[in-house]
Write a protein that holds these residues in place. Structure first.
Motif, PDB file in Angstrom:
ATOM      1  N   ASN A   1      -3.390   3.978   4.029  1.00 19.73           N
ATOM      2  CA  ASN A   1      -2.055   3.365   3.754  1.00 19.73           C
ATOM      3  C   ASN A   1      -1.046   5.322   3.772  1.00 19.73           C
ATOM      4  OD1 ASN A   1      -2.024   1.613   1.671  1.00 19.73           O
ATOM      5  ND2 ASN A   1      -2.655   1.722  -0.329  1.00 19.73           N
ATOM      6  N   LEU A   2      -1.504   5.639   4.923  1.00 18.86           N
ATOM      7  CA  LEU A   2      -0.278   7.089   5.931  1.00 18.86           C
ATOM      8  C   LEU A   2       1.125   6.176   5.873  1.00 18.86           C
ATOM      9  CD1 LEU A   2      -2.709   8.283   7.638  1.00 18.86           C
ATOM     10  CD2 LEU A   2      -2.713   9.344   5.371  1.00 18.86           C
ATOM     11  N   PHE A   3       2.464   7.851   5.498  1.00 21.83           N
ATOM     12  CA  PHE A   3       3.309   6.722   5.464  1.00 21.83           C
ATOM     13  C   PHE A   3       3.715   7.371   7.240  1.00 21.83           C
ATOM     14  CE2 PHE A   3       3.336   9.591   1.356  1.00 21.83           C
ATOM     15  CZ  PHE A   3       3.680   8.267   0.488  1.00 21.83           C
ATOM     16  N   PRO A   4       4.368   5.953   7.374  1.00 18.34           N
ATOM     17  CA  PRO A   4       3.710   5.598   9.020  1.00 18.34           C
ATOM     18  C   PRO A   4       5.642   6.341   9.678  1.00 18.34           C
ATOM     19  CG  PRO A   4       5.350   4.031   7.962  1.00 18.34           C
ATOM     20  CD  PRO A   4       4.395   4.457   6.962  1.00 18.34           C
TER      21      PRO A   4
ATOM     22  N   SER B   1       0.598   6.229  -6.683  1.00 15.14           N
ATOM     23  CA  SER B   1      -0.883   7.342  -6.821  1.00 15.14           C
ATOM     24  C   SER B   1      -0.932   9.409  -6.508  1.00 15.14           C
ATOM     25  CB  SER B   1      -2.091   6.934  -5.515  1.00 15.14           C
ATOM     26  OG  SER B   1      -2.302   7.211  -3.916  1.00 15.14           O
TER      27      SER B   1
ATOM     28  N   GLN C   1      11.520   3.134   6.002  1.00 16.48           N
ATOM     29  CA  GLN C   1      10.719   1.921   6.195  1.00 16.48           C
ATOM     30  C   GLN C   1      11.297   0.760   6.678  1.00 16.48           C
ATOM     31  OE1 GLN C   1       6.541   2.208   5.844  1.00 16.48           O
ATOM     32  NE2 GLN C   1       6.928   4.012   4.576  1.00 16.48           N
TER      33      GLN C   1
ATOM     34  N   MET D   1      -5.686   9.407  -5.477  1.00 20.10           N
ATOM     35  CA  MET D   1      -6.545   7.978  -4.747  1.00 20.10           C
ATOM     36  C   MET D   1      -6.685   8.117  -2.685  1.00 20.10           C
ATOM     37  SD  MET D   1      -6.467   4.611  -6.402  1.00 20.10           S
ATOM     38  CE  MET D   1      -7.815   3.808  -6.069  1.00 20.10           C
TER      39      MET D   1
ATOM     40  N   ALA E   1      -0.006   4.096  -2.243  1.00 18.75           N
ATOM     41  CA  ALA E   1       0.095   5.475  -2.424  1.00 18.75           C
ATOM     42  C   ALA E   1       1.035   6.790  -3.072  1.00 18.75           C
ATOM     43  CB  ALA E   1      -0.256   5.619  -0.682  1.00 18.75           C
TER      44      ALA E   1
ATOM     45  N   GLY F   1       0.518  -1.537  -0.011  1.00 19.38           N
ATOM     46  CA  GLY F   1       0.527  -0.325  -0.087  1.00 19.38           C
ATOM     47  C   GLY F   1       0.743   0.963   0.227  1.00 19.38           C
ATOM     48  N   GLN F   2       2.146   1.177   0.395  1.00 18.21           N
ATOM     49  CA  GLN F   2       2.716   2.227   0.501  1.00 18.21           C
ATOM     50  C   GLN F   2       3.362   2.805  -0.855  1.00 18.21           C
ATOM     51  OE1 GLN F   2       4.322   4.121   3.285  1.00 18.21           O
ATOM     52  NE2 GLN F   2       2.718   3.607   4.369  1.00 18.21           N
TER      53      GLN F   2
ATOM     54  N   PHE G   1      -7.657   4.905  -0.249  1.00 18.42           N
ATOM     55  CA  PHE G   1      -7.110   3.641  -0.322  1.00 18.42           C
ATOM     56  C   PHE G   1      -8.223   2.955   1.492  1.00 18.42           C
ATOM     57  CE2 PHE G   1      -3.938   4.697  -2.235  1.00 18.42           C
ATOM     58  CZ  PHE G   1      -3.746   4.218  -3.220  1.00 18.42           C
TER      59      PHE G   1
ATOM     60  N   ARG H   1      -4.795  14.684   1.833  1.00 18.61           N
ATOM     61  CA  ARG H   1      -2.670  13.872   1.157  1.00 18.61           C
ATOM     62  C   ARG H   1      -3.441  14.075   0.176  1.00 18.61           C
ATOM     63  NH1 ARG H   1       0.065   8.772   2.451  1.00 18.61           N
ATOM     64  NH2 ARG H   1      -1.604   7.418   1.470  1.00 18.61           N
TER      65      ARG H   1
END
Lengths: 219, 240
Positions: free
Chosen positions: B87-90, A125, A141, B81, A122, A118-119, B83, B149
């Motif tokens: 799917n945030l950047f942690p 996208s 990460q 988009m 994202a 998903g990263q 989701f 975002r």
């Protein structure tokens, strides 16, 4: 048992200077090795087959032969092959970086695969191109996940660096042997550098724990 | 705004989308519904090329995004988009999540990107969370940040892939409210959802997919009160 640490004391500064050599050597090898390892890992997950094959083949060569053989080849055969008189330290760093890249590329590849897909989606996208996506989103990460494994690899590098004593680099190990040769005392200089290696590894482990705690702040 | 012509998508031997053709006008809100495995998400993901269509054409803003000459990155900048799993950047703060792509991709200055980000965070009611990491947020808050975002890139089209399916029930409303607010701004939206009430309330049109076919394409009051196909009738009996 007749131990005489007194005789070693005058040689102590000589031995201690080896710490700088060993640390510098390890740091350079790790730096080049992990950088090259990252590039290799990207080849391994590439969609272009020949790039994957190259990276797999590279890894198999460096994992399939003894490190000390690779070291001897690079040091002794480079002048013969290309006429360049390679210094022991250059040969050492080169060999260790190439070798470490082969091992760390597997670890880094696993780290990248473990980042949630998903990263990637994202980033895509949002229109982020491949390079910044890897450098800013995926690799930070991945490295966080594999930090303990990379610390292990660094520790292995630090200890294996003693092998460069065989091609004449004046590292800790070599200095212990020099002092032993001069004084005909073996236990004392060897046990001293043994303790130094141990302390350095412990220091590295501690530093890694601090780093890991800092990186876990976002959890 | 979006025109889809004879779209086919296969994963190996499995054909997931079968000859889909439809259009989404500028400012239109389209809800895509259907049973699981019907190809809803795949259809949505084809619109920003997270899935590459096997055959057919998709035009966004008049540009054929399935053409090999098309700059995929440019298309994606214009199509936001959201989701199911946020799917945030942690490893980035909420602010960092919102400003990263505008700075990196659109080349905005930090000050400009931050201003846009703060404005959007205020709109989704999370301006006080700007310096938090995503792990400190609830699911509903995460999804609101994810919406902000995507909006930070100032896209013309927003795609939502089951945006409330991973949320605890009490958090669904806060996300739907943000999306309702978004509808009012006149942005083009395509929403894959299981929230029938929401689809009925905000959508201009409902696309019903089943088994990879676009079975119905109708305004919500028509679709929900008098679905034409048996398959849609059965589906609605189960979910309403």
């Amino acid at each position: 048992m007749n131990l005489d640490f007194g005789q070693i004391i005058p040689s102590l500064p000589f031995i201690l200077n080896g710490i700088v050599v060993t640390l510098k050597f390890t740091l350079l090898s790790a730096l080049f090795g992990f950088t090259l390892g990252t590039l290799l890992s990207l080849l391994k997950i590439s969609s272009i087959k020949p790039l994957r094959w190259f990276a797999e083949f590279y890894t198999s060569i460096f994992r399939g032969t003894p490190l000390i053989l690779q070291l001897a080849l690079v040091y002794f055969a480079t002048p013969q092959l290309i006429g360049y008189k390679i210094s022991p330290i250059e040969a050492g760093v080169l060999t260790f970086a190439l070798n470490s890249a082969a091992y760390s590329s597997e670890t880094i590849r696993a780290g990248i695969m473990a980042v949630d897909k998903g990263q990637r989606e994202a980033s895509m996208s949002l229109g982020v191109p491949y390079r910044p996506m890897m450098l800013d989103i995926i690799l930070p990460q991945a490295f966080k996940n594999i930090l303990p494994a990379l610390v292990n690899e660094s520790i292995a590098l630090l200890k294996d660096s003693a092998l460069v004593s065989t091609i004449g680099v004046l590292d800790l190990m070599r200095r212990a042997q020099v002092v032993a040769g001069q004084t005909f005392l073996y236990f004392e200089p060897l046990i001293i550098v043994g303790v130094i290696y141990y302390v350095m590894v412990m220091g590295l482990t501690q530093a890694a724990q601090v780093l890991e705690r800092r990186m876990r702040r976002s959890d | 705004m979006i025109r889809i012509e004879h779209l086919v998508k296969s994963f190996g031997p499995l054909e997931v989308l079968k000859d889909i053709s439809t259009e989404v006008g500028s400012g239109e809100v389209v809800a895509i519904i259907g049973p699981s495995g019907s190809g809803k998400s795949t259809l949505l993901r084809c619109i920003n090329l997270l899935e590459i269509p096997t055959a057919g054409h998709i035009f966004v803003d008049g540009v054929d995004i399935t053409s090999s000459k098309c700059d995929i990155l440019k298309v994606r900048q214009n199509v936001g988009m959201v989701f199911q799993h946020f799917n945030l950047f942690p490893h980035k703060t909420v602010m960092g999540n919102l400003t990263y792509a505008p700075m990196k991709v659109r080349g905005l200055s930090k000050a400009d990107a931050s201003e846009i980000a703060l404005d959007l965070l205020t709109k989704v009611g999370l301006s006080e969370k700007a310096d938090q990491y995503p792990s400190r947020l609830s699911g509903g808050q995460k999804q609101r940040v994810a919406i902000a975002r995507a909006l930070a890139m100032q896209p013309d089209v927003m795609l939502f892939d089951e945006p409330t399916s991973a949320l605890d029930p009490e958090m669904v409303k806060e996300v739907l409210d943000v999306m309702k607010g978004l509808v009012k701004t006149g942005i083009t939206m395509a929403i894959v959802t299981h929230e029938m009430g929401f689809a009925r309330e905000v959508a201009d049109r409902v696309l019903f997919l089943d088994g990879g076919y676009l079975v119905e394409d109708a305004p919500p009051d028509v679709f929900f009160s008098a679905p034409k196909s048996d398959r849609a009738q059965q589906f609605l009996e189960k979910v309403l």
